[in-house]
Write a protein that holds these residues in place. Sequence first.
Motif, short mmCIF file in Angstrom:
data_model
loop_
_atom_site.label_atom_id
_atom_site.label_comp_id
_atom_site.label_asym_id
_atom_site.label_seq_id
_atom_site.Cartn_x
_atom_site.Cartn_y
_atom_site.Cartn_z
N ILE A 46 54.37 33.84 26.59
CA ILE A 46 55.48 32.94 25.94
C ILE A 46 56.28 33.69 24.84
N LYS A 47 57.41 33.92 24.97
CA LYS A 47 58.40 34.52 23.76
C LYS A 47 57.83 35.82 23.22
N GLY A 48 57.20 36.60 24.15
CA GLY A 48 56.54 37.99 23.78
C GLY A 48 55.28 37.82 23.38
N PHE A 49 54.49 36.66 22.94
CA PHE A 49 53.35 36.54 22.55
C PHE A 49 52.33 36.36 23.93
N GLU A 50 51.26 37.07 23.97
CA GLU A 50 50.32 36.66 25.11
C GLU A 50 49.16 36.03 24.50
N LYS A 51 48.69 34.96 25.39
CA LYS A 51 47.22 34.11 25.20
C LYS A 51 46.52 34.45 26.33
N VAL A 52 45.33 34.91 26.25
CA VAL A 52 44.22 34.90 27.18
C VAL A 52 43.27 33.75 27.18
N ASN A 53 43.09 33.13 28.22
CA ASN A 53 42.24 32.33 28.43
C ASN A 53 41.36 32.64 29.33
N TYR A 54 39.85 32.63 29.22
CA TYR A 54 38.82 33.00 30.17
C TYR A 54 38.23 31.79 30.86
N ILE A 55 38.25 31.85 32.20
CA ILE A 55 37.92 30.70 33.06
C ILE A 55 36.44 31.03 33.67
N PRO A 56 35.37 30.30 33.48
CA PRO A 56 34.08 30.71 34.02
C PRO A 56 34.14 30.62 35.76
N VAL A 57 33.42 31.51 36.23
CA VAL A 57 33.28 31.33 37.64
C VAL A 57 32.23 30.56 38.13
N SER A 58 32.58 29.32 38.51
CA SER A 58 31.46 28.30 38.81
C SER A 58 31.25 28.43 40.40
N ALA A 59 30.25 29.00 40.84
CA ALA A 59 29.99 29.24 42.21
C ALA A 59 28.36 28.85 42.65
N ALA A 60 28.19 28.27 43.57
CA ALA A 60 26.75 27.90 43.89
C ALA A 60 26.26 29.07 44.57
N SER A 61 26.66 30.10 45.20
CA SER A 61 26.08 31.02 45.87
C SER A 61 26.96 32.03 46.10
N ALA A 62 26.64 33.11 46.70
CA ALA A 62 27.48 34.36 47.02
C ALA A 62 26.81 35.29 47.99
#
Length: 144
Positions: A42-58
């Motif tokens: 936003i207007k040249g400023f960056e904000k980083v948000n981390y989102i957890p990976v919620s998975a039951a299996s892989a």
Amino acid sequence: MVGQFILTCSGYTGTISPAIQIYKGDSMKFEISIINKIITSIKGFEKVNYIPVSAASAKILIESPAGTDYVEAVVTDDDKIQFKLSSDYTQEVGTYKMQIVLYDTDSDGTKCIMHMPEFTYEIREAIGDVGVLSSLKRKTINKE
């Protein structure tokens, strides 16, 4: 959303890249860290948000020269996927593809599936057979 994949194998850590090489007959445990982040600018400023990976299996899909198979994996609480690649999957020399597939069920019972981007790796012949070499007397060959 930007996905970053970090691979840890036998204590060594690196990003997943086509430079991964495994040798015929190898068997090893892998741990892949998945970092999901949303970058908002936003207007040249960056904000980083981390989102957890919620998975039951892989599952780890493995595409070999012989066809496609999969390996069951474990998803840990700290967004890591752990699995063992047994020597059953490293018998054929060639270029392989691997893809992580995450599975989960929402609170309303809806099943969710998310495929991560695939990456390639190569299985090569080792430079010698340890079983044969260990039966020989040690010799040093000077190359001139």
